[in-house]
Design an enzyme around this catalytic site. Structure first.
Site, mmCIF file in Angstrom:
data_model
loop_
_atom_site.group_PDB
_atom_site.id
_atom_site.type_symbol
_atom_site.label_atom_id
_atom_site.label_comp_id
_atom_site.label_asym_id
_atom_site.label_seq_id
_atom_site.Cartn_x
_atom_site.Cartn_y
_atom_site.Cartn_z
ATOM 1 N N ARG A 238 15.352 20.952 20.814
ATOM 2 C CA ARG A 238 14.802 22.074 21.562
ATOM 3 C C ARG A 238 14.671 23.272 20.643
ATOM 4 O O ARG A 238 15.511 23.486 19.767
ATOM 5 C CB ARG A 238 15.745 22.479 22.699
ATOM 6 C CG ARG A 238 15.600 21.661 23.971
ATOM 7 C CD ARG A 238 14.261 21.906 24.666
ATOM 8 N NE ARG A 238 14.143 21.189 25.899
ATOM 9 C CZ ARG A 238 13.714 19.931 26.024
ATOM 10 N NH1 ARG A 238 13.326 19.249 24.964
ATOM 11 N NH2 ARG A 238 13.641 19.357 27.215
ATOM 12 N N GLU A 267 8.208 28.304 23.345
ATOM 13 C CA GLU A 267 7.014 27.447 23.457
ATOM 14 C C GLU A 267 6.159 27.876 24.645
ATOM 15 O O GLU A 267 6.714 28.250 25.671
ATOM 16 C CB GLU A 267 7.451 25.988 23.690
ATOM 17 C CG GLU A 267 8.054 25.365 22.480
ATOM 18 C CD GLU A 267 8.543 23.937 22.751
ATOM 19 O OE1 GLU A 267 8.121 23.322 23.756
ATOM 20 O OE2 GLU A 267 9.347 23.448 21.962
ATOM 21 N N HIS A 285 5.449 19.576 20.615
ATOM 22 C CA HIS A 285 6.386 18.989 21.582
ATOM 23 C C HIS A 285 5.841 17.671 22.154
ATOM 24 O O HIS A 285 5.597 17.555 23.358
ATOM 25 C CB HIS A 285 6.694 19.988 22.709
ATOM 26 C CG HIS A 285 8.015 19.717 23.385
ATOM 27 N ND1 HIS A 285 8.818 20.699 23.886
ATOM 28 C CD2 HIS A 285 8.665 18.553 23.632
ATOM 29 C CE1 HIS A 285 9.902 20.165 24.428
ATOM 30 N NE2 HIS A 285 9.828 18.859 24.290
#
Ligand code: GLV
Length: 326
Positions: A238, A267, A285
């Site tokens: 993450r 993000e 991602h």
């Protein structure tokens, strides 16, 4: 108003159809990121939500959702959800463990190889028509085979990556909160080491652990300084575990050799500093993004949603203590 469940992002038709067999469904097949205000409006009367990693679900939002019983994240990670706030309000939270391990592990190896062997850089070199001869000395990269792979976090996905590292004749070391049993260590030929030893002796550092208050900025300027100048950092976990500004500085100064990143702070708003660097491979991602895996994740989240609302016992409940507080 009739009870309904909300699916915050586009999912496969079969998932929507399955949910519709059980509930009234409000969906977002346009796949826009729902702003805080829109999410509040759509969640206000929902009894359940199938969410995604872009949806920030926190206490103030939950206070507006008086009917809400469950939030089913379509991801294994759930740092977009304030689990403590859900627990306090008796709201169940579920995730999608298991179904994505191998897919994410494949992608982690792809980033290890891309960043360390400079595969995208080679392609850019070719596309920019710079390939005029087969030089023995340029462009060069570093070896992956035989390297020391250091895992920060060593759960199911970390172990799936370790299996691949072993097939590259890698040495596996790891650091995490709870040491795994000796039989598991033996299986992955993995040695438990301190964080400092891991950072100073790994050729490839793989981050594969949850983002929590404790792991926020686990990798910052000091940690990057400890790493070998020849090392590659891969973040499959993450954003927020890495201090992106510090990483950009370290890559620019050559404090580490390269990075392969699938996740970022804030993000999808990438720190523009990354775009100026040639020694980082950037991926939006996509670790679990294969057709099969995303289908399985969506169905798994939907299965949790149906179970939570029909018998209060979803298979992937992450906060069982919420059942006591409801
Ligand atoms: C994706 O990032 C996931 O947590 O499943």
């Amino acid at each position: 108003m009739e009870d309904y469940v909300l699916v915050t992002r586009r999912v496969f038709r079969e998932t929507i159809d399955y949910l519709k067999e059980n509930f009234k469904v409000v969906d977002n097949q346009k796949d826009t990121i729902l702003s805080g205000e829109k999410l509040r409006k759509l969640m206000r009367d929902a009894v359940g939500v199938q969410s995604s990693t872009n949806d920030i679900i926190d206490g103030p939002l939950l206070d507006k959702c008086k009917k809400l019983k469950v939030v089913c994240n379509t991801a294994v990670g759930y740092d977009n959800i304030d689990v403590a706030a859900c627990t306090k309000r008796g709201v169940m939270v579920t995730n999608t463990p298991g179904v994505l391990n191998e897919t994410v592990a494949d992608y982690a190896m792809a980033l290890v190889l891309s960043a360390t062997r400079k595969i995208p850089q080679g392609e850019r070199y070719l596309r920019q028509k710079k390939w005029k001869k087969n030089s023995l000395t340029y462009p060069l990269s570093r070896d992956v085979s035989g390297g020391t792979f250091g895992f920060m976090g060593f759960g199911r996905i970390g172990q799936a990556i370790a299996k691949r590292a072993l097939s590259f004749d890698g040495k596996v070391i790891y650091h995490c909160r709870n040491r795994i049993p000796p039989s598991q260590e033996k299986k992955y030929q993995a040695a438990f080491v301190s964080k400092t030893e891991l950072l100073s002796s790994s050729d490839i550092v793989v981050l594969i652990l949850p983002h929590t208050n404790e792991t926020h900025h686990l990798i910052g300027a000091d940690e990057l300084n400890i790493m070998k100048r020849s090392a590659t950092l891969v973040n499959m976990a993450r954003g927020g575990i890495v201090d992106d500004a510090a990483l950009i500085r370290a890559l620019r100064e050559g404090d580490i050799y390269a990075a392969g990143l699938d996740v970022y702070e804030d993000e999808p708003n990438l720190n523009p500093g990354f775009l100026e660097l040639d020694n980082v491979v950037l991926s939006p991602h996509l670790g679990s993004a294969t057709i099969n895996t995303r289908q399985e994740m969506a169905m798994r989240a939907a299965t949790n949603l149906v179970a939570a609302l029909s018998n209060g016992d979803p298979p992937d409940l992450v906060n069982p203590e919420c059942l006591k507080s409801s």
